[in-house]
Scaffold this active site. Sequence first.
Site, PDB file in Angstrom:
ATOM      1  N   GLU A  90      -1.151  -5.576   9.021  1.00  0.00           N
ATOM      2  CA  GLU A  90      -0.297  -5.015  10.061  1.00  0.00           C
ATOM      3  C   GLU A  90      -0.850  -5.284  11.459  1.00  0.00           C
ATOM      4  OE1 GLU A  90       0.961  -1.145   7.286  1.00  0.00           O
ATOM      5  OE2 GLU A  90       0.079  -0.841   9.280  1.00  0.00           O
ATOM      6  N   ASP A 128      -0.822  -6.198  -0.007  1.00  0.00           N
ATOM      7  CA  ASP A 128      -1.217  -5.543   1.236  1.00  0.00           C
ATOM      8  C   ASP A 128      -2.727  -5.360   1.305  1.00  0.00           C
ATOM      9  OD1 ASP A 128       1.046  -5.160   2.743  1.00  0.00           O
ATOM     10  OD2 ASP A 128       1.500  -3.179   1.936  1.00  0.00           O
ATOM     11  N   GLU A 163       9.667  -3.977  10.634  1.00  0.00           N
ATOM     12  CA  GLU A 163      10.028  -2.673  10.077  1.00  0.00           C
ATOM     13  C   GLU A 163      10.461  -1.703  11.164  1.00  0.00           C
ATOM     14  OE1 GLU A 163       8.349   0.835   7.084  1.00  0.00           O
ATOM     15  OE2 GLU A 163       7.136  -0.943   7.469  1.00  0.00           O
ATOM     16  N   LYS A 177      -1.078  -9.436   3.104  1.00  0.00           N
ATOM     17  CA  LYS A 177      -0.304  -8.976   4.263  1.00  0.00           C
ATOM     18  C   LYS A 177      -1.127  -7.971   5.043  1.00  0.00           C
ATOM     19  CE  LYS A 177       3.269  -6.076   3.891  1.00  0.00           C
ATOM     20  NZ  LYS A 177       2.885  -4.961   4.814  1.00  0.00           N
ATOM     21  N   ASP A 220       0.827  -1.204   0.000  1.00  0.00           N
ATOM     22  CA  ASP A 220       0.000   0.000   0.000  1.00  0.00           C
ATOM     23  C   ASP A 220       0.863   1.258   0.000  1.00  0.00           C
ATOM     24  OD1 ASP A 220       0.883  -0.194   2.605  1.00  0.00           O
ATOM     25  OD2 ASP A 220      -1.102  -0.143   3.538  1.00  0.00           O
TER      26      ASP A 220
END
Length: 261
Positions: A111, A79, A178, A109, A40
């Site tokens: 988060e 994403d 990250e 994916k 994204d």
Amino acid sequence: MPDLREMKRRGDKIAALTAYDYLFARLVDGAGVDVVLVGDSLGQVILGLDTTLPVTLDDMIHHARAVRRGVERALLVVDLPFLTYQVSREDAVRNAGRVLQETYAHAVKLEGGSERTAETIRAMVEAGIPVMGHLGFTPQSVNVIGVKVQGRDDGNRRRLIDEARRVEDAGAFAIVLELMPGELAEEITAALEVPTIGIGAGAGCDGQVLVLHDMLGLNTDFRPKFLRRFAEVGQAVSEGVGAYVRAVKGGEYPGAEHTFE
């Protein structure tokens, strides 16, 4: 997905890059990357937005379909954008399933590592949708956590380790780490059976991922500490376009060799 776990077992590093269109996807895939991520991050590098937050599911599907046409051998991950998996597990499964159905990608994916996020991952995996996790700096939470290295104090360090185990237990096949200290990323990597893929997380991860436009020097204003530019394509583009403009205005192009009889 099993191939990535086997690479971790053997100690073979995983090379991942983003791509957002057909031509770059074909080049990236042909160059030998293991994972192509339709991130994204297209919000910033393709759409010119300040954050990833305005990116929609339709945006992701549109670009992922183009990328899929250029990828023949790499694992393709897409994403899930903001608010497509946070509202309810039912919405999350439906939206993730739509990504796989409409793009022919291999996985999605998302988060975060909260209990709620772990339950969402578990629901997706039970529905047959492979999931890659993402911990540390999570761009969709930028308004809450800011843009900074995560896990520098003991409390956040412990939290990230717990979240990594939780995401693994929920069924994620890999986890992106990250913007975190290298020692912490290495500790998380050693504690997990699934591979970790770092970005700004040091060399101790099982693999690395970068945004394609950043590592090629196309995003000329972006210069974080963790980024290494492997080419200066932005400079080459500027020079090439400048040469074209001068040739057109000077009457040098098109020449006789470019003109049909």
